[in-house]
Design a protein around this motif. Structure first.
Motif, PDB file in Angstrom:
ATOM      1  N   ALA A  19      42.214  -0.348  29.134  1.00  0.00           N
ATOM      2  CA  ALA A  19      43.321   0.573  28.907  1.00  0.00           C
ATOM      3  C   ALA A  19      42.662   1.914  28.628  1.00  0.00           C
ATOM      4  CB  ALA A  19      44.184   0.128  27.736  1.00  0.00           C
ATOM      5  N   SER A  20      42.784   2.854  29.572  1.00  0.00           N
ATOM      6  CA  SER A  20      42.005   4.076  29.441  1.00  0.00           C
ATOM      7  C   SER A  20      42.515   5.152  30.377  1.00  0.00           C
ATOM      8  CB  SER A  20      40.545   3.777  29.789  1.00  0.00           C
ATOM      9  OG  SER A  20      40.480   3.313  31.127  1.00  0.00           O
ATOM     10  N   VAL A  21      41.893   6.313  30.314  1.00  0.00           N
ATOM     11  CA  VAL A  21      42.179   7.369  31.274  1.00  0.00           C
ATOM     12  C   VAL A  21      41.546   6.985  32.605  1.00  0.00           C
ATOM     13  CG1 VAL A  21      41.849   9.796  31.849  1.00  0.00           C
ATOM     14  CG2 VAL A  21      42.356   9.132  29.495  1.00  0.00           C
ATOM     15  N   VAL A  22      40.267   6.649  32.600  1.00  0.00           N
ATOM     16  CA  VAL A  22      39.553   6.194  33.790  1.00  0.00           C
ATOM     17  C   VAL A  22      39.032   4.794  33.491  1.00  0.00           C
ATOM     18  CG1 VAL A  22      37.612   6.598  35.345  1.00  0.00           C
ATOM     19  CG2 VAL A  22      38.853   8.544  34.375  1.00  0.00           C
ATOM     20  N   GLY A  23      39.550   3.789  34.198  1.00  0.00           N
ATOM     21  CA  GLY A  23      39.157   2.413  33.931  1.00  0.00           C
ATOM     22  C   GLY A  23      38.611   1.723  35.158  1.00  0.00           C
ATOM     23  N   MET A  24      37.584   0.900  34.954  1.00  0.00           N
ATOM     24  CA  MET A  24      36.994   0.120  36.032  1.00  0.00           C
ATOM     25  C   MET A  24      36.809  -1.305  35.539  1.00  0.00           C
ATOM     26  SD  MET A  24      34.155   2.929  37.176  1.00  0.00           S
ATOM     27  CE  MET A  24      34.007   3.624  35.520  1.00  0.00           C
ATOM     28  N   GLY A  25      37.475  -2.261  36.189  1.00  0.00           N
ATOM     29  CA  GLY A  25      37.329  -3.647  35.778  1.00  0.00           C
ATOM     30  C   GLY A  25      38.263  -4.566  36.513  1.00  0.00           C
ATOM     31  N   LEU A  26      38.420  -5.765  36.014  1.00  0.00           N
ATOM     32  CA  LEU A  26      39.283  -6.750  36.640  1.00  0.00           C
ATOM     33  C   LEU A  26      40.749  -6.319  36.512  1.00  0.00           C
ATOM     34  CD1 LEU A  26      39.161  -9.514  38.024  1.00  0.00           C
ATOM     35  CD2 LEU A  26      39.393 -10.564  35.783  1.00  0.00           C
ATOM     36  N   LEU A  27      41.197  -6.002  35.323  1.00  0.00           N
ATOM     37  CA  LEU A  27      42.545  -5.501  35.067  1.00  0.00           C
ATOM     38  C   LEU A  27      42.407  -4.131  34.422  1.00  0.00           C
ATOM     39  CD1 LEU A  27      45.626  -5.624  34.751  1.00  0.00           C
ATOM     40  CD2 LEU A  27      45.269  -6.887  32.633  1.00  0.00           C
ATOM     41  N   SER A  28      42.875  -3.098  35.112  1.00  0.00           N
ATOM     42  CA  SER A  28      42.730  -1.734  34.604  1.00  0.00           C
ATOM     43  C   SER A  28      44.087  -1.043  34.544  1.00  0.00           C
ATOM     44  CB  SER A  28      41.796  -0.917  35.502  1.00  0.00           C
ATOM     45  OG  SER A  28      40.497  -1.452  35.468  1.00  0.00           O
ATOM     46  N   VAL A  29      44.391  -0.460  33.392  1.00  0.00           N
ATOM     47  CA  VAL A  29      45.624   0.299  33.204  1.00  0.00           C
ATOM     48  C   VAL A  29      45.232   1.666  32.696  1.00  0.00           C
ATOM     49  CG1 VAL A  29      47.810   0.420  31.980  1.00  0.00           C
ATOM     50  CG2 VAL A  29      46.909  -1.813  32.657  1.00  0.00           C
ATOM     51  N   GLY A  30      45.670   2.718  33.403  1.00  0.00           N
ATOM     52  CA  GLY A  30      45.340   4.066  32.984  1.00  0.00           C
ATOM     53  C   GLY A  30      45.720   5.081  34.031  1.00  0.00           C
ATOM     54  N   VAL A  31      45.145   6.270  33.938  1.00  0.00           N
ATOM     55  CA  VAL A  31      45.454   7.339  34.876  1.00  0.00           C
ATOM     56  C   VAL A  31      44.756   7.094  36.203  1.00  0.00           C
ATOM     57  CG1 VAL A  31      45.270   9.810  35.327  1.00  0.00           C
ATOM     58  CG2 VAL A  31      45.874   8.994  33.044  1.00  0.00           C
ATOM     59  N   SER A  32      43.458   6.912  36.196  1.00  0.00           N
ATOM     60  CA  SER A  32      42.674   6.667  37.403  1.00  0.00           C
ATOM     61  C   SER A  32      41.945   5.352  37.222  1.00  0.00           C
ATOM     62  CB  SER A  32      41.676   7.811  37.619  1.00  0.00           C
ATOM     63  OG  SER A  32      40.905   7.575  38.763  1.00  0.00           O
ATOM     64  N   THR A  33      42.419   4.310  37.910  1.00  0.00           N
ATOM     65  CA  THR A  33      41.878   2.984  37.670  1.00  0.00           C
ATOM     66  C   THR A  33      41.377   2.333  38.952  1.00  0.00           C
ATOM     67  OG1 THR A  33      44.055   1.963  37.903  1.00  0.00           O
ATOM     68  CG2 THR A  33      43.374   2.599  35.691  1.00  0.00           C
ATOM     69  N   MET A  34      40.357   1.494  38.813  1.00  0.00           N
ATOM     70  CA  MET A  34      39.806   0.736  39.924  1.00  0.00           C
ATOM     71  C   MET A  34      39.576  -0.690  39.460  1.00  0.00           C
ATOM     72  SD  MET A  34      36.994   3.495  41.231  1.00  0.00           S
ATOM     73  CE  MET A  34      36.668   4.168  39.599  1.00  0.00           C
ATOM     74  N   GLY A  35      40.033  -1.660  40.239  1.00  0.00           N
ATOM     75  CA  GLY A  35      39.830  -3.047  39.872  1.00  0.00           C
ATOM     76  C   GLY A  35      40.607  -3.976  40.771  1.00  0.00           C
ATOM     77  N   VAL A  36      40.737  -5.218  40.345  1.00  0.00           N
ATOM     78  CA  VAL A  36      41.511  -6.189  41.111  1.00  0.00           C
ATOM     79  C   VAL A  36      42.995  -5.922  40.891  1.00  0.00           C
ATOM     80  CG1 VAL A  36      42.011  -8.633  41.443  1.00  0.00           C
ATOM     81  CG2 VAL A  36      39.667  -7.892  41.043  1.00  0.00           C
ATOM     82  N   TRP A  37      43.437  -5.859  39.635  1.00  0.00           N
ATOM     83  CA  TRP A  37      44.814  -5.509  39.301  1.00  0.00           C
ATOM     84  C   TRP A  37      44.766  -4.149  38.630  1.00  0.00           C
ATOM     85  CZ3 TRP A  37      42.897 -10.402  37.974  1.00  0.00           C
ATOM     86  CH2 TRP A  37      43.416 -11.460  38.709  1.00  0.00           C
ATOM     87  N   THR A  38      45.566  -3.202  39.122  1.00  0.00           N
ATOM     88  CA  THR A  38      45.532  -1.857  38.571  1.00  0.00           C
ATOM     89  C   THR A  38      46.935  -1.314  38.342  1.00  0.00           C
ATOM     90  OG1 THR A  38      45.445  -0.868  40.772  1.00  0.00           O
ATOM     91  CG2 THR A  38      43.338  -1.285  39.702  1.00  0.00           C
ATOM     92  N   ALA A  39      47.060  -0.412  37.385  1.00  0.00           N
ATOM     93  CA  ALA A  39      48.306   0.299  37.136  1.00  0.00           C
ATOM     94  C   ALA A  39      47.952   1.705  36.696  1.00  0.00           C
ATOM     95  CB  ALA A  39      49.129  -0.409  36.066  1.00  0.00           C
ATOM     96  N   GLY A  40      48.582   2.682  37.317  1.00  0.00           N
ATOM     97  CA  GLY A  40      48.348   4.068  36.960  1.00  0.00           C
ATOM     98  C   GLY A  40      48.659   4.973  38.128  1.00  0.00           C
ATOM     99  N   PRO A  41      48.780   6.267  37.874  1.00  0.00           N
ATOM    100  CA  PRO A  41      49.149   7.190  38.949  1.00  0.00           C
ATOM    101  C   PRO A  41      48.117   7.304  40.062  1.00  0.00           C
ATOM    102  CG  PRO A  41      48.772   8.367  36.892  1.00  0.00           C
ATOM    103  CD  PRO A  41      48.678   6.911  36.581  1.00  0.00           C
ATOM    104  N   ILE A  42      46.844   7.090  39.771  1.00  0.00           N
ATOM    105  CA  ILE A  42      45.799   7.148  40.795  1.00  0.00           C
ATOM    106  C   ILE A  42      45.019   5.843  40.708  1.00  0.00           C
ATOM    107  CG2 ILE A  42      43.839   8.452  41.703  1.00  0.00           C
ATOM    108  CD1 ILE A  42      44.842  10.824  40.010  1.00  0.00           C
ATOM    109  N   SER A  43      45.582   4.776  41.264  1.00  0.00           N
ATOM    110  CA  SER A  43      44.977   3.459  41.136  1.00  0.00           C
ATOM    111  C   SER A  43      44.510   2.922  42.471  1.00  0.00           C
ATOM    112  CB  SER A  43      45.979   2.475  40.533  1.00  0.00           C
ATOM    113  OG  SER A  43      46.281   2.835  39.218  1.00  0.00           O
ATOM    114  N   MET A  44      43.330   2.293  42.454  1.00  0.00           N
ATOM    115  CA  MET A  44      42.789   1.643  43.643  1.00  0.00           C
ATOM    116  C   MET A  44      42.420   0.220  43.277  1.00  0.00           C
ATOM    117  SD  MET A  44      40.393   4.640  45.185  1.00  0.00           S
ATOM    118  CE  MET A  44      39.672   5.093  43.612  1.00  0.00           C
TER     119      MET A  44
END
Length: 159
Positions: A65-90
């Motif tokens: 849970a962060s502004v920029v998150g990288m991991g399996l489950l990422s929630v934040g502004v700019s996230t990268m992972g398997v499951w993501t939530a946020g305005p700029i998510s990959m």
């Protein structure tokens, strides 16, 4: 400065290469629960937390849970992972909040067929000649390689 663990052991700092404390607080603390500038451990809260559960500004871990998150489950502004939530998510699965469906979806190869036959957004071809032919249709020149495929136009941003 790190606090002693809950068992009352010495107040020596727990950091990379040392045995983790149960609770570590400070700059780069290592513990089961870590709070600080660059905390590392199971549950981390801080500026750049790295652990199983990471909460902070730039988080790296299994659950973030962060502004920029990288991991399996990422929630934040700019996230990268398997499951993501946020305005700029990959990620593979968007849990919502992303302004764009999957920005790299058009890069996925399609087995058994030319990718362009199944998804016009993909425009990836097995040969350079096919990509150059598509480039002429699009009004650009050349082709560029993307992994094992070729895409129309000299530069990626042109199409």
């Amino acid at each position: 400065m790190n606090t002693a663990d809950k068992t009352g052991d010495d107040k020596a700092s727990a950091h990379c290469g040392s045995k983790p404390k149960k609770l570590a607080i400070g700059i780069a603390p290592l513990g089961t629960i870590s709070i600080g500038i660059v905390p590392m451990g199971v549950v981390c809260i801080g500026v750049v937390p790295m652990g199983v559960v990471s909460i902070g500004v730039v988080a790296m871990g299994v659950i973030n849970a962060s502004v920029v998150g990288m991991g399996l489950l990422s929630v934040g502004v700019s996230t990268m992972g398997v499951w993501t939530a946020g305005p700029i998510s990959m990620g593979l699965v968007s849990l919502g909040g992303s302004e764009i469906e999957n920005p790299h979806q058009h890069h996925r190869p399609v087995s058994g067929k030319s990718a362009s036959q199944t998804d016009p957004r993909l425009m990836a071809y097995p040969t350079q000649l096919e990509a150059e032919a598509k480039a002429r249709e699009l009004g650009c020149k050349g082709a560029h390689q993307m992994g094992t495929h070729w895409m129309p136009c000299d530069q990626h941003s042109q199409h």
